[in-house]
Design an enzyme around this catalytic site. Sequence first.
Site: not given
Ligand SMILES: Cc1cc2nc3c(=O)[nH]c(=O)nc-3n(C[C@H](O)[C@H](O)[C@H](O)COP(=O)(O)OP(=O)(O)OC[C@H]3O[C@@H](n4cnc5c(N)ncnc54)[C@H](O)[C@@H]3O)c2cc1C
Length: 473
Positions: A282, A311
């Site tokens: 993703w 909006w």
């Molecule tokens: C509204 C919204 C805003 C977000 N803004 C950001 C942001 O600014 N930066 C960011 O890194 N992620 C963002 N995310 C994606 C995701 O929420 C975070 O990457 C995740 O919560 C980070 O926690 P983790 O490292 O424990 O994730 P894990 O669940 O351990 O996932 C591993 C890695 O996969 C990537 N990842 C996971 N889910 C997503 C996703 N849905 N989209 C893109 N990459 C993903 C991240 O790099 C993450 O560290 C956003 C999601 C939403 C819905």
Amino acid sequence: MNTLLWLRTDLRMHDNPALAAARENGTVTALFLAAPDQWRQHGDAPAKVDFWLRNLHELSRDLGERGIPLKLLTVADWSKAPEAIAAFCQAHAITQVHANTEWAINERRRDAAVAGALDAIGVDWTLHHGASLLRPGTVTTGKGDCYRVYTPYARTCRDRLRTAPVVAVPPPRPQTPPDWSADPLPDTFDGFARPSEAIRALWPAGEAAAGDRLEAFTDGVIDAYKDERDFPSMPGTSCLSPYLAAGVLSPGQALRAALSANHGELDSGKAGAATWINELLWREFYQHLLAAYPSLSMHQPMKPETAAVPWRDAPDDLRAWQQGQTGIPIVDAAMRQLLALGWMHNRLRMVTAMFLSKNLLIDWRLGEAWFMAHLVDGDLAANNGGWQWSASTGADAVPYFRVFNPLSQSRRFDPRGVFLREWLPELADLDDKAIHDPSPMERAAAGYPMPIVDLAQSRLRALEAFGNLPAVG
Ligand SMILES: Cc1cc2nc3c(=O)[nH]c(=O)nc-3n(C[C@H](O)[C@H](O)[C@H](O)COP(=O)(O)OP(=O)(O)OC[C@H]3O[C@@H](n4cnc5c(N)ncnc54)[C@H](O)[C@@H]3O)c2cc1C
């Protein structure tokens, strides 16, 4: 020959293609170009800028041990980058500059201008690929277009990764240092306040810290990832996002660790590892979209018809959402987590984003900016992708009529109210049922606000606003 590594969101020594190439070709100097005004224009969070700086301190030490000095230049914004980089090259007899590509539009324009300035003084300029597993622009549909739907995109990625695994780039060999030494690094950048010690402690800097976190996750937690990742009170996710966003950890390092926890399987084997790899994809998907559609860097919705959503201009509602005072406990707990930690659990990012863009019918770009202003992992591609997904304006977004009910989400993903109690101490004494939606009396006693919006009515309002959009094109 003197070469230059221009560091950006790739603050690592290992698995860094630009660094490896710069070292292969000569005696390398590393450079970080600080641009505080530019960061302010981008609305970057002080916690993120502080994280960059703390990582630079670690990296400067690590590079120094190999004879590579890290220099720091400060310019106001990217318009000053060409002159600054060219002057640095001339002053240090640099003949080649290497960097890893950044895909957002301002950074691409900056790089094009820098390439021109370097060409004019006879310095070679090479961009490498280090921010994603597969280079944006190379994962395409049969017609050669960028995928706009995740599932076939991810399938193609997996096919590619199966046939051509992403191999690690070796760290640079030690060198005899050039005639100049590393610059002392400041403790803060102008105008970016130092975040709380709690935030700093939660996100320790450096490749070693990132590696420890990756190892702890892939050694055990990853096995339960599929089952526990949606429960914000559980330590079910990796919390590696700031490290991936700043490039302290490469996506290849993350993928290889997950593969080795899963006997090399990408989408079979252990469900936890396969699900986590999916999330890495993703991340890729949104980067590839950002690279293919510059309009995403310019506040445009991916679905043009959604530019006409009416909006609401509702500053009081926006402020209540920002400060965790909406009267919807799960939304408020999540928003307070963001303010306190510079991070929010993924499930709650979706819940709060959907609440803002659907129930409050407030422009998703205001939410995107608020997240960016507070996230230590703020990343244009992922943040924009997540917001456009939640607001149903994006490429492969949730359909507009599937509006999450925050109370159901709360009961489902925090059934005992553990997360709610942590962030809403005023509600801590309520029982497991009441805490999700306290009665007016319970709210009054706790000093907790009434809901600022009726969930059922506001859902219908959103359906109407999105359902009546004029077709475009
Ligand atoms: C509204 C919204 C805003 C977000 N803004 C950001 C942001 O600014 N930066 C960011 O890194 N992620 C963002 N995310 C994606 C995701 O929420 C975070 O990457 C995740 O919560 C980070 O926690 P983790 O490292 O424990 O994730 P894990 O669940 O351990 O996932 C591993 C890695 O996969 C990537 N990842 C996971 N889910 C997503 C996703 N849905 N989209 C893109 N990459 C993903 C991240 O790099 C993450 O560290 C956003 C999601 C939403 C819905």
